[in-house]
Write an enzyme that holds these catalytic residues in place. Structure first.
Site, PDB file in Angstrom:
ATOM      1  N   GLY A  13       0.827  -1.220   0.000  1.00 48.72           N
ATOM      2  CA  GLY A  13       0.000   0.000   0.000  1.00 48.72           C
ATOM      3  C   GLY A  13       0.857   1.266   0.000  1.00 48.72           C
ATOM      4  CG  LEU A  62      -3.053 -10.162   7.406  1.00 45.53           C
ATOM      5  CD1 LEU A  62      -2.325  -8.868   7.723  1.00 45.53           C
ATOM      6  CD2 LEU A  62      -2.208 -11.359   7.823  1.00 45.53           C
ATOM      7  CE  LYS A  88      -6.053   5.620   2.143  1.00 45.09           C
ATOM      8  NZ  LYS A  88      -5.626   6.920   1.841  1.00 45.09           N
ATOM      9  CB  SER A 128      -5.724   7.847  11.932  1.00 47.12           C
ATOM     10  OG  SER A 128      -6.246   9.031  11.383  1.00 47.12           O
ATOM     11  CE1 TYR A 153      -9.104   4.516   8.649  1.00 48.43           C
ATOM     12  CE2 TYR A 153      -9.726   6.785   9.135  1.00 48.43           C
ATOM     13  CZ  TYR A 153      -8.754   5.836   8.934  1.00 48.43           C
ATOM     14  OH  TYR A 153      -7.434   6.182   9.044  1.00 48.43           O
ATOM     15  CE  LYS A 157      -6.627   2.901  11.098  1.00 51.24           C
ATOM     16  NZ  LYS A 157      -5.610   1.876  10.911  1.00 51.24           N
ATOM     17  CE1 TYR A 194       1.595   6.043  10.772  1.00 51.04           C
ATOM     18  CE2 TYR A 194      -0.135   5.370   9.260  1.00 51.04           C
ATOM     19  CZ  TYR A 194       0.973   5.068  10.013  1.00 51.04           C
ATOM     20  OH  TYR A 194       1.475   3.801   9.989  1.00 51.04           O
ATOM     21  CG  ASN A 216      -7.600  10.675   1.138  1.00 49.90           C
ATOM     22  OD1 ASN A 216      -7.464   9.478   0.936  1.00 49.90           O
ATOM     23  ND2 ASN A 216      -8.184  11.150   2.221  1.00 49.90           N
ATOM     24  NE  ARG A 248      -8.184  17.598   7.607  1.00 52.20           N
ATOM     25  CZ  ARG A 248      -9.188  18.443   7.846  1.00 52.20           C
ATOM     26  NH1 ARG A 248      -8.964  19.627   8.375  1.00 52.20           N
ATOM     27  NH2 ARG A 248     -10.432  18.081   7.559  1.00 52.20           N
ATOM     28  NE  ARG A 311     -14.281  15.338   2.975  1.00 51.10           N
ATOM     29  CZ  ARG A 311     -13.083  14.818   2.702  1.00 51.10           C
ATOM     30  NH1 ARG A 311     -12.884  14.163   1.574  1.00 51.10           N
ATOM     31  NH2 ARG A 311     -12.073  14.964   3.539  1.00 51.10           N
ATOM     32  CG  ASP A 314     -13.927  17.569   5.600  1.00 50.66           C
ATOM     33  OD1 ASP A 314     -13.382  16.459   5.788  1.00 50.66           O
ATOM     34  OD2 ASP A 314     -13.933  18.134   4.485  1.00 50.66           O
TER      35      ASP A 314
HETATM   36  C1  UD1 Z   1      -9.328  11.788   5.976  1.00 52.04           C
HETATM   37  C2  UD1 Z   1      -9.985  11.222   7.199  1.00 52.04           C
HETATM   38  C3  UD1 Z   1      -8.935  10.642   8.099  1.00 52.04           C
HETATM   39  C4  UD1 Z   1      -8.128   9.600   7.367  1.00 52.04           C
HETATM   40  C5  UD1 Z   1      -7.514  10.235   6.140  1.00 52.04           C
HETATM   41  C6  UD1 Z   1      -6.763   9.185   5.343  1.00 52.04           C
HETATM   42  C7  UD1 Z   1     -11.993  12.611   7.631  1.00 52.04           C
HETATM   43  C8  UD1 Z   1     -12.643  13.556   8.579  1.00 52.04           C
HETATM   44  N1  UD1 Z   1     -10.744  12.231   7.929  1.00 52.04           N
HETATM   45  O1  UD1 Z   1      -8.557  12.905   6.398  1.00 52.04           O
HETATM   46  O2  UD1 Z   1      -9.563  10.050   9.182  1.00 52.04           O
HETATM   47  O3  UD1 Z   1      -7.114   9.105   8.208  1.00 52.04           O
HETATM   48  O4  UD1 Z   1      -8.543  10.818   5.339  1.00 52.04           O
HETATM   49  O5  UD1 Z   1      -7.475   8.624   4.356  1.00 52.04           O
HETATM   50  O6  UD1 Z   1     -12.546  12.273   6.637  1.00 52.04           O
HETATM   51  N2  UD1 Z   1     -10.620  18.233   0.292  1.00 52.04           N
HETATM   52  C9  UD1 Z   1     -11.183  19.012  -0.702  1.00 52.04           C
HETATM   53  N3  UD1 Z   1     -11.538  18.420  -1.885  1.00 52.04           N
HETATM   54  C10 UD1 Z   1     -11.339  17.074  -2.111  1.00 52.04           C
HETATM   55  C11 UD1 Z   1     -10.757  16.283  -1.091  1.00 52.04           C
HETATM   56  C12 UD1 Z   1     -10.414  16.897   0.099  1.00 52.04           C
HETATM   57  O7  UD1 Z   1     -11.375  20.222  -0.536  1.00 52.04           O
HETATM   58  O8  UD1 Z   1     -11.696  16.602  -3.205  1.00 52.04           O
HETATM   59  C13 UD1 Z   1     -10.223  18.868   1.560  1.00 52.04           C
HETATM   60  C14 UD1 Z   1     -10.961  18.332   2.764  1.00 52.04           C
HETATM   61  O9  UD1 Z   1     -12.130  19.064   2.992  1.00 52.04           O
HETATM   62  C15 UD1 Z   1      -9.917  18.526   3.861  1.00 52.04           C
HETATM   63  C16 UD1 Z   1      -8.573  18.414   3.154  1.00 52.04           C
HETATM   64  O10 UD1 Z   1      -8.855  18.575   1.761  1.00 52.04           O
HETATM   65  O11 UD1 Z   1     -10.012  19.811   4.379  1.00 52.04           O
HETATM   66  C17 UD1 Z   1      -7.918  17.070   3.353  1.00 52.04           C
HETATM   67  O12 UD1 Z   1      -8.857  16.055   3.020  1.00 52.04           O
HETATM   68  P1  UD1 Z   1      -8.439  14.516   2.901  1.00 52.04           P
HETATM   69  O13 UD1 Z   1      -7.224  14.388   2.052  1.00 52.04           O
HETATM   70  O14 UD1 Z   1      -9.646  13.754   2.507  1.00 52.04           O
HETATM   71  O15 UD1 Z   1      -7.977  14.145   4.367  1.00 52.04           O
HETATM   72  P2  UD1 Z   1      -8.765  14.314   5.762  1.00 52.04           P
HETATM   73  O16 UD1 Z   1     -10.196  14.566   5.554  1.00 52.04           O
HETATM   74  O17 UD1 Z   1      -8.009  15.292   6.578  1.00 52.04           O
END
Ligand code: UD1
Length: 355
Positions: A13, A62, A88, A128, A153, A157, A194, A216, A248, A311, A314
């Protein structure tokens, strides 16, 4: 006994493959256990291209107890386990909670049972920052109270951390009563929380390979710039942050990989036993717009994006206090945001060339 042979679950991964590279380059022998449900077997060839060594890959689920215990029996000479294997995707976990509980929790229980059968008691576990939810005070330290989970999810954790802590306490209680078995070493476990891992190996041979539409931010950005997605949606610009978009703590996956080796070596430090928790981040928060600006600056690509609504689920902002990891693990993230976004782009470009 010092660690020589390491089992890495989920080793094909995203974070797992970068950690395997780091382990091989530091002279460790690596056995990967992976069911390839969200990765490809060919990743081991890419790892071999980078390191000159091909890790052994056992394709195993596993969360299948018989298969998992059999795997640990065959590899009973391993001295440590780094357990990444888990699902995840936040949204998917809401839609299919039982799959998440089964996949993430059963596998942890069976890995512990498998380790219990052998003499292997050293474990590095992937947790996480999701366990903190939206904290009241920033940055978060390891003592910041955990919040109730907002999705299955995140709950896996949180529960996994509890399972590990309970197991260690049970082990200590048995020993205190003189019920420990002879030759049975105490458990040594680190749970690593993380923050947001992004980026890819400098060779661009390994990186994040999301299935279908990425959830993500970083893979969504690179796929949009590559023309695979029409437009990045920025989820909300009305948060209480300087530019209104969420913040973040993005960390380069290679920094994270180095932290895993440091964590595994910490388990051998004289006097350490039981369980401990570490934040792994850079200590700096960036907004979504800052990540986009970094991407455009570092790669010279113009990104098509638009602001849309928030979203669901968030949080507004989070970043880590990393003092504990810096001090005890002797580790510090040193790659900056532009290096993260540029390496992610190079990986995306390399994928396109191969496609
Ligand atoms: C998310 C999970 C977290 C997980 C991690 C790994 C939540 C609340 N948290 O983190 O538990 O460990 O993924 O997979 O969901 N964003 C956009 N547009 C997009 C995608 C993301 O604006 O198309 C923004 C989101 O609103 C956020 C930031 O980018 O503010 C990061 O998002 P993302 O990469 O999905 O991570 P997390 O939400 O922080």
């Amino acid at each position: 006994m010092k660690v020589k042979k390491v089992i890495v679950t989920g080793g094909t991964g995203f974070i797992g493959s970068h950690t395997v590279v780091e382990l091989l380059q530091r002279g460790y022998d690596v056995i990967i256990a992976d069911d390839l449900s969200n990765s490809k077997a060919s990743v081991v060839d890419r790892i071999a291209e980078i390191t000159g060594k091909k890790p052994f890959l056992e394709v195993v689920d596993l969360s299948d107890r018989t298969a998992c215990l059999h795997f640990f029996k065959i590899h009973s000479d391993a001295e440590a386990v780094i357990h990444f294997a888990a699902a995840k995707a936040v949204g998917e976990s809401v839609l299919n909670p039982l799959h998440y509980y089964r996949n993430n929790l059963d596998s942890l229980l069976y890995v512990l049972e498998g380790m219990g059968q052998s003499a292997c008691r050293k474990l590095v576990y992937s947790s996480s920052c999701t366990v903190y939810g939206q904290p009241e005070h920033l940055p978060v330290t390891e003592d910041t109270p955990r919040q109730p989970a907002t999705c299955p999810y995140a709950n896996t954790k949180r529960i996994s951390e509890d399972i590990l802590a309970d197991m260690v306490h049970g082990d200590e209680a048995r020993r205190a009563k003189g019920e420990g078995m002879e030759g049975d070493n105490p458990w040594k476990i680190l749970a690593l929380r993380y923050f947001n891992p992004i980026g890819a190996h400098a060779s661009a041979l390994i990186g994040e390979l999301p299935n279908g539409v990425p959830n993500n931010l970083m893979p969504y950005i690179t796929q949009t710039a590559a023309g695979l997605r029409p437009c990045l949606q920025v989820f909300g610009d009305d948060y209480d942050t300087p530019d209104g978009t969420p913040i973040r703590d993005y960390i380069h996956v290679c920094d994270l990989a180095e932290a895993h080796v440091a964590a595994m070596e910490y388990l051998d430090k004289p006097g350490f036993e039981g369980i401990d928790f570490f934040n792994l981040g850079t200590g700096t928060g960036y907004s979504v717009l800052e990540v986009i600006q970094s991407f455009e600056r570092a790669t010279g690509q113009k990104l098509n994006y638009k602001i849309v609504g928030r979203r669901e689920g968030d949080i507004e902002q989070i970043w880590a206090n990393t003092d504990k990891a810096n001090r005890l693990l002797g580790w510090k993230a040193h790659r900056g945001l532009d290096e993260m976004t540029l390496s992610a782009w190079k990986w995306q470009e390399n994928l396109q060339k191969k496609a």
